[in-house]
Design an enzyme around this catalytic site. Structure first.
Site, PDB file in Angstrom:
ATOM      1  CD  GLU A 197      32.419  32.698  36.519  1.00  0.00           C
ATOM      2  OE1 GLU A 197      32.040  31.660  37.083  1.00  0.00           O
ATOM      3  OE2 GLU A 197      33.205  33.512  37.032  1.00  0.00           O
ATOM      4  CD  GLU A 202      31.750  37.355  38.466  1.00  0.00           C
ATOM      5  OE1 GLU A 202      32.287  36.534  39.237  1.00  0.00           O
ATOM      6  OE2 GLU A 202      30.670  37.154  37.872  1.00  0.00           O
TER       7      GLU A 202
HETATM    8  O1  AHR Z   1      30.982  36.523  42.493  1.00  0.00           O
HETATM    9  C1  AHR Z   1      30.633  35.233  42.871  1.00  0.00           C
HETATM   10  C2  AHR Z   1      30.569  34.261  41.706  1.00  0.00           C
HETATM   11  O2  AHR Z   1      31.852  34.079  41.190  1.00  0.00           O
HETATM   12  C3  AHR Z   1      29.766  34.706  40.512  1.00  0.00           C
HETATM   13  O3  AHR Z   1      28.421  34.437  40.658  1.00  0.00           O
HETATM   14  C4  AHR Z   1      30.348  33.881  39.419  1.00  0.00           C
HETATM   15  O4  AHR Z   1      30.239  34.501  38.160  1.00  0.00           O
HETATM   16  C5  AHR Z   1      31.789  33.657  39.848  1.00  0.00           C
HETATM   17  O5  AHR Z   1      32.165  32.350  39.747  1.00  0.00           O
END
Ligand code: AHR
Length: 509
Positions: free
Chosen positions: A177, A308
């Site tokens: 991110e 994710e």
């Molecule tokens: O999964 C939780 C968080 O969500 C992670 O650390 C981040 O990459 C995303 O914003």
């Protein structure tokens, strides 16, 4: 066929792209009780463990054939300095985990412990390197430390710390991110960094890295386009091409907004349908990003890694807001089953997906009780288990010529039946979800191009969509044998109760 059944066709002899086993991947961040208390309890714990790693967690995940595990973050990855997590535990530096609860991180779970965990799980490590607050040298040396054999400064350091042989690591993330917690960069800025970091993450011996650039959030197609463009503009003819092999995408399913995401176990039918509509958006996002990539990479050599995904609810009342601990219901199970149908459909470009996160955080497979240590398998866990036969199987197209039932949700149409199928080792696996909260649905599948025998069917459903498992009630939502399946010639008829997930497997003849 009665008129009420959804009519589907599967040509079992026409194989589509292979469903990468890695779309059944996982994610473990130093966040809340995922690592400490989840995977790792320390050697002195009363909970049975190997070198501090919980045995029951390992056993439960091995039963899923867990293909890979992403670590150490997430946002944590861009604050993590790997050298703090090697050497004698008592000498390891302590840091503050600023993203997640502001708690102290003692670095007792570091590179050696993670690689040990992966070996116990028989899974492939996916390491997410630090671009946000790290250096090119730091990341380059981490690769050398883990994967270089023979004599070199980092290989010697690894040996000093007790590991003679290098490990194998294929999946390597170039930050996380980077448009947000990983450095708040612009796409242009990160595209330059990704080229630089990728250059210095070397292949040692026969260890070949699969470098994953930090990709877009949601529908930021411009981010994807910038990375794809920069990837093709390489001056030097001698560099490995492509410099990185995949782009990541993150997308979370929430019922409300980021200020009030909704509760995990208390929700109305309307909120449920909104959740499913939002989960279904994953299809649109994968299509959108893939379309952009097709412009620059029509041969589909660059993969998409959705590293994710999953539901994100308000934390359970009374728990640390920074620990992201949430319960997991039949609704979460259907979010997962719908995602897998979408992932199977995108098998040509999607090479990995990692649900967030494996233990005690967000849409977890496993919840552990902080007091008793009891282990609870969530409804989502069971979807992974029921679907594991799709790993590395050939996808099969599912046609529904007359369509599927739909429902209007928030001004859009939501299909309430979802089906995907694959074949592997002479066996067919069909997964079917009925998203309707209150009505059953039959599906009649015309299987063409081969016969089917030796049928086995499982169902995951529950009294209510809110049903979930707890230490007191471990099997409120658990798979059962399903007897609502008949085969008449080539016609496979499957009964789907309201809010249910069903798998049908059989030997192909
Ligand atoms: O999964 C939780 C968080 O969500 C992670 O650390 C981040 O990459 C995303 O914003």
């Amino acid at each position: 066929m009665s008129t009420d059944a959804v009519s589907a066709v599967i040509n079992v002899d026409i194989e589509g792209p292979k469903i990468s086993k890695h779309v059944y991947g996982h994610f473990a961040e130093h966040l809340g009780r995922c690592i400490y208390g989840g995977f790792y309890v320390g050697e002195d714990s009363d909970i049975p463990n190997v070198r501090g790693i919980r045995l029951d967690v390992v056993e439960a995940l091995r039963a899923l054939d867990i293909p890979n595990l992403r670590w150490p973050g997430g946002c944590f990855a861009d604050e993590y300095h790997w050298m703090d997590g090697i050497g004698p535990k008592e000498d390891r530096a302590v840091m503050v985990n600023t993203h997640w609860g502001g708690v102290e991180e003692n670095n007792h779970f570091g590179t050696h412990e993670f690689m040990d965990l992966c070996e116990l799980l028989e899974t492939e490590p996916y390491i997410s390197g630090n671009v946000g607050s790290g250096t090119v040298r730091e990341m380059s040396e981490w690769v050398e430390y883990i994967t270089r054999e023979g004599d070199s400064p980092m290989a010697r350091l690894r040996k000093q710390n007790g590991r003679e042989e290098p490990w194998k690591v294929k999946f390597w993330g170039l930050g996380n991110e980077t448009w947000g917690c990983g450095g708040n960069m612009t796409a242009e800025q990160y595209a330059m960094d990704a080229r630089k970091y990728a250059t210095y993450c070397r292949n040692y011996g026969d260890n070949k890295l699969y470098r994953i650039a930090a990709g877009a959030a949601d529908a930021d197609y411009g981010w994807t386009e910038t990375l794809m463009k920069q990837l093709s503009h390489l001056g030097c003819q001698r560099v490995e091409r492509p410099l990185y092999q995949a782009l990541s995408i993150h997308y979370y399913t929430i019922a409300g907004d980021w200020n009030d995401k909704g509760a995990a176990t208390v929700f109305t039918d309307d909120e449920y349908y909104t959740t499913m509509l939002k989960a279904n958006r994953t299809d649109e996002l994968l299509t959108g990003h893939a379309n952009v990539m097709d412009l620059y990479d029509p041969k589909k050599e660059i993969g998409i890694v959705m590293d994710e995904w999953g539901t994100w609810w308000n934390v359970e009342p009374g728990t640390n807001p920074g620990f992201l601990y949430q319960q997991n219901t039949m609704r979460d199970a259907l979010v997962a089953s719908l995602h897998f149908d979408i992932f199977h459909k995108h098998a040509d470009r999607l090479i990995m997906a990692n649900i967030a996160q494996t233990v005690n955080v967000l849409q977890a497979m496993i919840l552990t009780d902080p007091d008793s240590g009891a282990l609870v398998l969530t409804p989502t866990y069971h979807v992974f288990q029921m679907n594991k036969g799709h790993q590395d199987a050939a996808s099969l197209r599912v046609d529904t010529p007359a369509g599927v039932p739909t429902r209007e949700v928030d001004g859009k149409e939501l299909a309430t039946v979802s089906v995907s199928a694959s074949r592997k080792d002479g066996r067919l696996l069909v997964s079917l979800s009925n998203l309707d909260a209150g009505a059953a649905q039959d599906v009649e599948i015309d299987l063409r191009g081969g016969g089917l025998g030796d049928l086995e069917s499982l169902i995951l459903t529950a009294d209510t969509l809110q049903s979930h498992n707890t230490p007191e009630q471990l099997e409120a939502v658990a798979p059962q044998k399903h007897d609502g399946v008949t085969l008449d010639g080539s016609k496979l008829r499957v009964h789907l109760p309201a809010h249910s997930f069903v798998t049908v497997a059989g030997a192909l003849a």
